[in-house]
Design a protein around this motif. Structure first.
Motif, PDB file in Angstrom:
ATOM      1  N   LYS A  89       1.360  -1.474   0.071  1.00 22.35           N
ATOM      2  CA  LYS A  89      -0.049   0.219   0.236  1.00 22.35           C
ATOM      3  C   LYS A  89       0.583   1.340   0.064  1.00 22.35           C
ATOM      4  O   LYS A  89       0.675   2.406  -1.030  1.00 22.35           O
ATOM      5  CB  LYS A  89      -0.211  -0.095   1.170  1.00 22.35           C
ATOM      6  N   ASP A 148       0.493   5.301   6.040  1.00 19.12           N
ATOM      7  CA  ASP A 148      -0.403   5.777   5.212  1.00 19.12           C
ATOM      8  C   ASP A 148      -0.915   6.649   5.496  1.00 19.12           C
ATOM      9  O   ASP A 148      -1.892   6.968   5.301  1.00 19.12           O
ATOM     10  CB  ASP A 148      -1.447   4.533   5.255  1.00 19.12           C
ATOM     11  N   ASN A 207      -6.871   4.239   2.413  1.00 23.99           N
ATOM     12  CA  ASN A 207      -6.582   2.582   2.372  1.00 23.99           C
ATOM     13  C   ASN A 207      -7.263   1.967   1.363  1.00 23.99           C
ATOM     14  O   ASN A 207      -7.513   0.950   0.955  1.00 23.99           O
ATOM     15  CB  ASN A 207      -8.330   1.900   3.590  1.00 23.99           C
TER      16      ASN A 207
HETATM   17 CA    CA Z   1      -5.213   2.609   7.840  1.00 21.42          CA
END
Ligand code: CA
Ligand code: UD1
Length: 462
Positions: free
Chosen positions: A22, A108, A233
């Motif tokens: 990610k 993130d 996300n």
């Molecule tokens: Ca997160």
């Protein structure tokens, strides 16, 4: 600030539906993890520990490539991903950190600002507060851990979305995923986190409640701008944060004197600098470290990656990568400047022109439909339309030199290795395979034949 930052980047990022980590996904050309590491470095963190796990090699490679030889940044692998609390435990065990301020950041969290981190981390520097969490008031708090306070506003606990009662789910104040801890207290209590919750994970946010119950002072700070705390996300959030980052950067550049025809249509990375009175036309992208001078016109439809450019340049529909342009250089429309291109003052790369690993001398012009590769070109050279350096023999690349003031006729093929002297001329359509001395004319073409009355005879045959 004598702080250590632990950046959590081991998670699966399932909702991204990606084959990549990610935190490897890019925002304005820069991997998400690098935004967070840069913010921690700019905040003054002296040591950075990145917790990697899912796609560990990919994340490690990004760190190695972005911060080569920087001993202050280390990666620690969390082999089993048992939650954010477990990730911090792995980081502490691997590095032996047990004192000093420790800042923990989610990987993130790309829009977090250095001043926010440093101001916030100062809360634990006196030793009075053992743990602090940064909070925000997002318009839609769904998915974030909620900040639970008592009637006096003191922090009691953080409850994850999946563990919220309906009343708790109505709370807007949410956990950003940025924490500051006293290292000694963190190390002393990290093993107290349990996985007794809806997701069966070790939640780092539980640390605040654990410290409070152990008689330590804990607190929460609400950041002024919730956008700094937005996490990624999903792909939709990636696009949302890209737009926020773009607006923030373009607003800053406008405040510094850069004109944008439409700031919503220019994607300037965080590591670009642009001088005043430069005009950015729509569909301009700047990736990596770009340094653009004053009074330039960039775009429309221009993509620059690691480009340094002086003052007064025009880059119209130009793609340039790892290139250096001095002052008053003119490119495009539709120029492609590949790595190692060095355009000196007042030089030109015109329409459908590709240049690679070459120097174009002062005032030299390559105006139309040409390929110039592995070439050292002097000053005041004019390259006629459709001329090409034949630099590749199928096995090796070879060099071409062109001296000052030389005129390359249209459609000249310069078969490298070849040296064309100064103030020389090549005749149009020539395939130049031998060196051309200074001041000489090189002409290579079969003599033209005239067949008179040809059309009339052809028509008569029909
Ligand atoms: Ca997160
Ligand atoms: C987390 C917080 C939540 C907060 C939100 C902010 C927890 C339990 N919850 O939720 O309170 O509002 O961030 O965005 O921390 N990671 C690891 N190892 C793991 C699990 C996660 O390194 O075992 C990393 C992930 O790569 C990610 C970060 O930790 O960078 C946060 O994990 P994520 O799964 O995104 O947590 P959220 O559910 O968003």
């Amino acid at each position: 600030m004598d702080a250590t930052a632990i950046i959590l980047a081991a998670g699966e990022g399932t909702r991204m539906k990606s084959n990549h980590a990610k935190v490897a996904h890019r925002i304005l050309g820069k991997p998400m993890i690098s935004w967070v590491v840069d913010a921690a470095l700019a905040a003054g963190c002296l040591r950075i520990v990145v917790v990697v796990g899912s796609h560990a090699d990919e994340v490690r490679d990004i760190i190695d490539a972005t911060y080569p030889g920087n001993d202050a940044i280390t990666c620690v692998e969390q082999v089993e991903r048992l939650g954010t609390g477990h990730a911090v435990r792995v980081a502490l065990e691997a590095t032996g950190i047990s004192a000093g301020p420790v800042v923990v950041l989610n990987g993130d969290l790309p829009l977090i600002q250095p001043e926010t981190i440093s101001g916030f981390a100062a809360t634990v520097s006196t030793g009075e507060v053992a743990g602090a969490v940064l909070s925000m008031l997002p318009p839609d708090p769904f998915g974030y851990g909620r900040i639970i306070t008592d009637e006096n506003g003191s922090l009691l606990a953080i409850v994850e979305q999946k563990d919220c009662t309906p009343e708790q789910a109505d709370i807007q104040e949410s956990n950003v995923g940025c924490y500051a801890f006293d290292g000694a207290q963190l190390a002393a209590h990290i093993a107290d986190i349990t996985c007794d919750n809806a997701q069966g994970e070790y939640y780092l946010p539980d640390m605040l409640e654990i410290l409070r119950r152990a008689g330590q002072a804990v607190t929460s700070f609400c950041c002024d701008d919730y956008r700094e705390g937005l996490g990624v996300n999903s792909r939709a959030q990636l696009a949302e944060l890209t737009a926020i980052a773009r607006d923030r950067i373009n607003e800053h550049l406008m405040a510094e004197g850069v004109t944008f025809i439409d700031p919503a249509q220019a994607w300037i990375g965080p590591d670009a600098t642009i001088g005043r009175d430069t005009v950015i036309w729509p569909q301009t992208h700047m990736i990596g470290t770009c340094v653009i001078g004053e009074d330039c016109v960039v775009g429309p439809n221009t993509r620059l990656t690691n480009v340094r450019c002086g003052n007064g340049c025009t880059l119209d529909e130009t793609v340039a990568i790892d290139a250096v342009l001095e002052n008053d250089v003119n490119c495009g429309p539709r120029a492609y400047l590949r790595p190692g291109t060095h355009m000196l003052d007042r030089s030109k790369a015109g329409t459908h022109v590709e240049i690679k690993k070459s120097t174009i001398g002062e005032g030299s012009k390559v105006p139309h439909l040409s390929y110039i590769g592995d070439t050292q070109m002097g000053a005041g050279v004019n390259v006629g339309a459709g001329s090409i350096t034949c630099n590749y023999d199928g096995v090796n690349k070879h060099a071409t030199t062109i001296g000052d003031g030389t005129f390359i006729g249209s459609d000249t093929m310069m078969v490298a290795p070849v040296n064309i002297g100064a103030h020389a001329v090549t005749g149009a359509g020539g395939t130049i395979t031998k060196d051309v001395p200074d001041g000489a004319l090189a002409i290579e073409r079969t003599e033209q034949r005239i067949i008179a009355g040809y059309t009339e005879r052809k028509n008569a045959r029909r």
